[in-house]
Design an enzyme around this catalytic site. Structure first.
Site, PDB file in Angstrom:
ATOM      1  N   HIS A 200      47.062  50.165  78.119  1.00 25.85           N
ATOM      2  CA  HIS A 200      46.087  50.497  78.014  1.00 25.85           C
ATOM      3  C   HIS A 200      45.018  49.632  77.823  1.00 25.85           C
ATOM      4  CE1 HIS A 200      48.179  54.311  76.974  1.00 25.85           C
ATOM      5  NE2 HIS A 200      47.174  54.806  76.233  1.00 25.85           N
TER       6      HIS A 200
ATOM      7  N   ASP B 124      46.987  62.242  78.776  1.00 27.49           N
ATOM      8  CA  ASP B 124      46.872  61.412  77.564  1.00 27.49           C
ATOM      9  C   ASP B 124      47.489  62.154  76.349  1.00 27.49           C
ATOM     10  OD1 ASP B 124      46.372  58.922  76.274  1.00 27.49           O
ATOM     11  OD2 ASP B 124      44.211  59.301  76.052  1.00 27.49           O
ATOM     12  N   ASP B 125      47.056  62.798  75.562  1.00 32.66           N
ATOM     13  CA  ASP B 125      47.346  63.461  74.520  1.00 32.66           C
ATOM     14  C   ASP B 125      47.069  65.161  74.401  1.00 32.66           C
ATOM     15  OD1 ASP B 125      48.732  61.118  72.757  1.00 32.66           O
ATOM     16  OD2 ASP B 125      46.481  60.556  73.365  1.00 32.66           O
TER      17      ASP B 125
ATOM     18  N   GLU C 274      39.317  51.115  77.596  1.00 33.30           N
ATOM     19  CA  GLU C 274      39.289  52.578  77.043  1.00 33.30           C
ATOM     20  C   GLU C 274      38.092  52.556  76.109  1.00 33.30           C
ATOM     21  OE1 GLU C 274      42.199  54.397  74.456  1.00 33.30           O
ATOM     22  OE2 GLU C 274      41.433  56.328  74.585  1.00 33.30           O
TER      23      GLU C 274
ATOM     24  N   HIS D 192      51.426  60.780  76.458  1.00 39.01           N
ATOM     25  CA  HIS D 192      52.103  60.236  75.207  1.00 39.01           C
ATOM     26  C   HIS D 192      52.897  61.522  74.814  1.00 39.01           C
ATOM     27  CE1 HIS D 192      49.803  56.577  74.735  1.00 39.01           C
ATOM     28  NE2 HIS D 192      48.853  57.153  75.409  1.00 39.01           N
TER      29      HIS D 192
ATOM     30  N   HIS E 179      50.213  59.223  82.538  1.00 39.62           N
ATOM     31  CA  HIS E 179      49.335  58.895  81.275  1.00 39.62           C
ATOM     32  C   HIS E 179      49.629  59.905  80.397  1.00 39.62           C
ATOM     33  CE1 HIS E 179      46.101  56.458  79.184  1.00 39.62           C
ATOM     34  NE2 HIS E 179      46.853  57.282  78.328  1.00 39.62           N
TER      35      HIS E 179
HETATM   36 ZN   LIG Z   1      46.923  56.751  76.292  1.00 37.61          ZN
END
Ligand SMILES: [Zn+2]
Length: 331
Positions: A193, A274-275, A196, A17, A15
């Site tokens: 996703h 994630d980011d 969340e 990006h 996961h």
């Molecule tokens: Zn994500």
């Protein structure tokens, strides 16, 4: 030993990006090279804007920064910078998300996006294996997602799966049933996703309507006992991103994250970043955060890492080899 104190536990990053690995310094370098005007004075001014109140406040900065990515070489550099970090983080395999619509909407050919990313994947193949997951922006029309999938079809040999990301609330998975049907028909692995910021019902929809093989985030599934029982029974993997959840206000603090509850419920959870350029750290920092903030034991960390290997889309022989590495890890 890494700088954060955990010897690099072998793990899969499922996961992430790739656009979320764009570090502030790189934003300025690429802006200068590509002659893109930025609405920030300097790196510090940009960093100061990383105080997010919710998912949307992050997405606004995130999409604005992507304007600096213009050429195939830019995408290759972005992914190379990330893949170069992986061995030091213990990351042995990556399935990275990318958002073609965020680039094609700016006039960048999808060939340049995919070409640049795969150039980097090939360059680093000797140190980390990596695949691409094409994500649809859920706050854009489903017809645009279908167009994006069609445009990507000549490159499917380089794409492992499809995902669904961006602003969740008000954009339920069922909006994308048709395009996910088509993607599965093309042999792509579906993930999405869900849960969340959106409700547990979106997790259920992602399973029922999109046939997802993994749920990204899924933390709000804990609000629905029947759903938890179903996820446990089916062994559905959930890719949880603790630092992201804290930074976007999805949980009030790391100490209140539902990860221990999810582990105790027997869910197949793993930890991801994630980011990372926006949320305070890459894979290793997320593991450190749950060790220090939630008191997870070394054996629980090992379980998270083993789950990441089991949840990956590698072939069975590769998965078993990766699991053996996790079993051999000595904290
Ligand atoms: Zn994500």
């Amino acid at each position: 030993m890494t700088t954060t104190g955990i010897p690099p536990l072998p793990k899969a990053e499922l996961h992430l990006h790739i656009e979320g690995t764009l570090e502030p310094e790189t934003v300025f370098e690429l802006a200068a090279r590509n002659d893109v005007a930025l609405p920030y004075r300097d790196v510090e001014d940009l960093r100061a804007r990383y105080e997010f109140t919710d998912l949307q406040s992050f997405l606004d900065v995130y999409y604005a920064n992507m304007a600096v990515l213009r050429t195939r070489a830019d995408f290759a550099e972005l992914a190379s910078a990330y893949l170069r970090r992986c061995p030091g983080e213990g990351v042995r395999h990556v399935e990275m998300f990318f958002d073609p619509q965020a680039h094609t909407a700016r006039g960048i050919p999808i060939e340049d996006v995919i070409g640049g990313l795969t150039d980097a994947v090939d360059e680093h193949a000797g140190s980390v294996s990596a695949g691409l997951i094409l994500c649809f922006l859920r706050d854009r029309p489903a017809s645009e997602a279908a167009d994006t999938l069609r445009a990507a079809e000549p490159h499917l040999d380089r794409i492992v799966g499809v995902g669904l990301d961006s602003a969740e609330v008000g954009h339920p998975p069922s909006k994308f049933t048709d395009v996910f049907d088509r993607a599965r028909g093309l042999g792509l692995k579906p993930v999405a996703h869900a849960g969340e910021e959106g409700p547990a019902g979106y997790v259920r929809e992602a399973l029922d309507e999109l046939g997802v093989l993994r749920v990204d985030h899924g933390i709000r599934a804990v609000e629905d006992d029947d759903l938890v029982a179903r996820l446990r029974r089916d062994g559905t993997p959930l890719t949880v991103c603790p630092l992201s959840n804290v930074r976007l206000g999805c949980v009030p603090g790391i100490g209140l994250h539902p990860l221990p509850e999810m582990l105790a419920a027997g869910l197949k959870v793993s930890v991801h970043s994630d980011d990372p350029a926006y949320f305070g750290g890459y894979a290793d920092r997320n593991y450190t955060a749950v060790r220090d903030g939630l008191g997870l034991s070394a054996e629980q960390l090992r379980t998270l890492a083993a789950n990441s290997m089991e949840a990956s889309f590698v072939d069975a022989a590769t998965r078993d080899a990766l699991l053996a590495e996790v079993a051999g890890w000595r904290p």
